[in-house]
Design an enzyme around this catalytic site. Sequence first.
Site, mmCIF file in Angstrom:
data_model
loop_
_atom_site.group_PDB
_atom_site.id
_atom_site.type_symbol
_atom_site.label_atom_id
_atom_site.label_comp_id
_atom_site.label_asym_id
_atom_site.label_seq_id
_atom_site.Cartn_x
_atom_site.Cartn_y
_atom_site.Cartn_z
ATOM 1 N N GLU A 1 0.609 5.929 7.487
ATOM 2 C CA GLU A 1 2.023 6.227 7.186
ATOM 3 C C GLU A 1 2.483 7.446 7.964
ATOM 4 O O GLU A 1 3.602 7.476 8.480
ATOM 5 C CB GLU A 1 2.232 6.435 5.680
ATOM 6 C CG GLU A 1 1.748 5.297 4.779
ATOM 7 C CD GLU A 1 2.203 3.912 5.199
ATOM 8 O OE1 GLU A 1 3.274 3.778 5.804
ATOM 9 O OE2 GLU A 1 1.446 2.942 4.938
ATOM 10 N N GLY B 1 0.805 -1.220 0.000
ATOM 11 C CA GLY B 1 0.000 0.000 0.000
ATOM 12 C C GLY B 1 0.836 1.267 0.000
ATOM 13 O O GLY B 1 0.680 2.130 -0.861
ATOM 14 N N HIS C 1 3.264 6.589 11.538
ATOM 15 C CA HIS C 1 4.533 5.874 11.693
ATOM 16 C C HIS C 1 5.688 6.819 12.050
ATOM 17 O O HIS C 1 6.707 6.383 12.563
ATOM 18 C CB HIS C 1 4.897 5.157 10.387
ATOM 19 C CG HIS C 1 4.434 3.726 10.293
ATOM 20 N ND1 HIS C 1 4.569 2.830 11.331
ATOM 21 C CD2 HIS C 1 3.868 3.029 9.272
ATOM 22 C CE1 HIS C 1 4.095 1.643 10.945
ATOM 23 N NE2 HIS C 1 3.662 1.739 9.707
HETATM 24 N N1 TRP Z 1 5.732 -0.498 6.520
HETATM 25 C C1 TRP Z 1 4.747 -0.365 5.495
HETATM 26 C C2 TRP Z 1 3.438 -0.002 6.180
HETATM 27 O O1 TRP Z 1 2.974 -0.610 7.053
HETATM 28 C C3 TRP Z 1 4.495 -1.566 4.700
HETATM 29 C C4 TRP Z 1 5.596 -2.240 3.973
HETATM 30 C C5 TRP Z 1 6.447 -3.161 4.416
HETATM 31 C C6 TRP Z 1 5.842 -2.178 2.602
HETATM 32 N N2 TRP Z 1 7.190 -3.673 3.413
HETATM 33 C C7 TRP Z 1 6.835 -3.105 2.299
HETATM 34 C C8 TRP Z 1 5.288 -1.417 1.610
HETATM 35 C C9 TRP Z 1 7.252 -3.313 0.999
HETATM 36 C C10 TRP Z 1 5.724 -1.624 0.321
HETATM 37 C C11 TRP Z 1 6.686 -2.572 0.007
HETATM 38 O O2 TRP Z 1 2.829 0.932 5.925
HETATM 39 ZN ZN ZN Z 2 2.582 0.246 8.753
#
Ligand code: TRP
Ligand code: ZN
Length: 856
Positions: free
Chosen positions: A297, A260, A300
């Site tokens: 996001e 996403g 975060h």
């Molecule tokens: N950390 C991102 C979220 O939770 C998600 C994520 C982890 C991600 N690995 C990824 C997004 C690889 C794209 C591709 O919002």
């Molecule tokens: Zn996340």
Amino acid sequence: MTAATGHDSTAQQTFYLKDYTPFGFEVDSVDLTFRLAPNATRVISRIHFTPKADAADPQFFLHGEKLKLISASIDGVAVTPDVTPEGLVCTTPDTAFLWEAEVEIDPAGNTALEGLYMSNGMYCTQCEAEGFRKITYYPDRPDVMSTFTVRIEGDEEVLLSNGNPVSQGAGAAEWHDPWPKPAYLFALVAGDLVNHPDTFTTKSGRAVELNIWVRPGDEDKCAFGMDALKKSMTWDEQAYGREYDLDIFNIVAVDDFNMGAMENKGLNIFNSSCVLASPETSTDANFERIEAIIAHEYFHNWTGNRITCRDWFQLCLKEGLTVFRDAQFTSDMRSAPVKRISDVIDLRARQFPEDQGPLSHPVRPEEFQEINNFYTATIYEKGAEVIGMLKRLVGDGAYSRALDLYFERHDGQACTIEDWLKVFEDTTGRDLSQFKRWYSQAGTPRLKVDEAYEEGTYTLTFEQDTAPTPGQPQKDPRVIPIAIGLLNDNGDEVLPTTVLEMTEAKQVFEFKDLASKPVPSILREFSAPVVLERETSNAERAFLLAHDSDPFNQWEAGNSLARASRLSMVKTGSAPDPAYLDALQKLLRDDTLDPAFRALMLQPPSQSDIAQALFEDGTVPDPQKIDDAAETFAMTLAQQLADSLPRLYAATTVDGPYSPDATSAGKRALNGRILSLLTRLDGGDAAARQFASADNMTQQYSALASLMKAEKGETQSIAFFEKWQADRLVMDKWFALQVACASPDRAAGIAADLTRHPLFTLKNPNRFRAVMGALAGHHAGFHHASGAGYSLLAENLIALDKLNPQTTARMCTAFQTWKRYDSDRQSLIKAQLQRIASSGGLSRDTNEMVSRILNA
Ligand code: TRP
Ligand code: ZN
């Protein structure tokens, strides 16, 4: 069982939580220069390291994959490290030193969409979880944090990285991020992009420049996302006291993206489907999702970035908490009950099957082969449920004090679940060691309820039990917060919502001085992610549907009536339960109820849910029969409402200029449900008119879906295609609808045809998911007795794995429920899983998923 593949599934390396060892060096600063070129980008790194005095692991190992090492030096003297496919090892001085390296990478040839890659001519990065090692040699682990300075050299008009801009000129830009961060939060974007700018002033008066960067032509799809960003920034200040901490916040929309969106510090990168919105091209559901993901996001920045994870086993530390926070945000922006009900529907659809099948794993796993395979519904959604339980147990005040302490104590650190629980223990004096089982034990607890009433005392006896899961044969009792209320015969509440704290395997709770036997409303607000098992009559369910003051349980009562009725239709061929049909009709017409809530009441239980319920009941589910029952139910409801449907449709139609707000969206959702019933009776007249006159995607899409489901939408489907063929995101909807609306025996054939469509491509995950995800989600179509669905998916997964292992592995989950079905289907699925396993050169990602599913 061993998969007859010739592969040794144990050959892959497994990583264990218990093996955690800190890196032996501090990284004092990171300086990167990128000389961009599509097939030969040069990355020059200058990194200051200081050896740790008491290092448990003194080896200087840097991760690095698919890198061409041009040169390396330490303190200016050329070195020749030992290079393997995973990284390099080098001898280093005993005191602080400067590591310099130059590597070459191939962004244009990077179809895995991990590391630095190109999408539609623009450069972008995805580093979580372990993508930075495909950019340069580095200790690519989240507990290694440093400040970054980045220089980008390229002809693109826009050159972006994390932090604040230092200089921008023709052909080059420099960025500096003052906040120490792990490499997984690194980001770079370069392209001929245009922006939608705005500003925000934080509560302490800091001015922040905001931008959403998109490809030319998409400028008119940024306003909603920008508004959502500003709302998120305000909300986090008010609800959690968290302010933004840089001069600039950039969001970039990218078409080719595995998930996403990504929370890179100061430079969030989004799948364009999760940020671009316009009334003409996006549905209400798209708008709501975009608002939630932008919030996720952004949140975060504190829960993930300022406080990050020590290692990837702790992933839920940031993801569970951030999902919990974005759900709170959506509840505040929209309807809290509707958000809760939708989240539980989603949890049951995605997390419960995972937790009850071969892929079951704890919220904090203790081993993995490929971390990308653990971005799961368990880590995210169950991780959020666990925080909701914690909050309910300690209370709102203690929760907010604990969070203040968390931010104060751990800012700038890479933390563990132990650190997280400790702030709650220190705030409340509670011992959370039993609660911690929610993090360590996999599986969904089943909660059995018995009741008794005698001389004014009502007794509820609860028993909890969790079935064995892979690697965990034995389960200990967990702390379960059970929110309950009691109603008398008139439907008045005689006990308002009270939280029972269950800690034993079996536990009795007594309620005294009651004038008569009460009706219990158990697990209000879905206070714990468990399966409730209770013998109840349909009369009692109907009573709660009419009287429960807890909106979640009111919905749940209707939902359990629907399920019971559907199960008996499938098992005995009976007609739909007339009492349930009556209750639904009443609800539908009850204008005192929120339209969004009524739309949810009209949403039938998913066919996969019914299959799972049958399986648990000891009946082998027949997907075709389940689909037949769904059709019969919808047709019966439509016929019973025949006289009033046109009037109901007219009364719920939202006219006037489109607005994506929750109230209008709720009305349109209800109207869409009514239209789909009406289309079964009127030959598609109303839907055709709506399709022709709609000025927004929500109404156009719901009309088209209704028509196609009734096999009356051929003209409209062609018109829709012609109108929108240049818009990728709308075309994804078109591709998905072709499959989703197909009859069970045509779904796989249509999906196969679509993979030969000129606009189909394996290189774009959104397009792949539109077709293959829709097929996997079409229960009766995917599980058609011919096995055509299984083999088509397998064939496409084999092809995709060569290009994009992450998305391939994720889609293997379509097979995770295979043990539910009859032996013919099981052998068909098993054959396809083995076909994937033995296809040769399988990625680590897909290999792990297939072997876990096969070894069920
Ligand atoms: N950390 C991102 C979220 O939770 C998600 C994520 C982890 C991600 N690995 C990824 C997004 C690889 C794209 C591709 O919002
Ligand atoms: Zn996340």
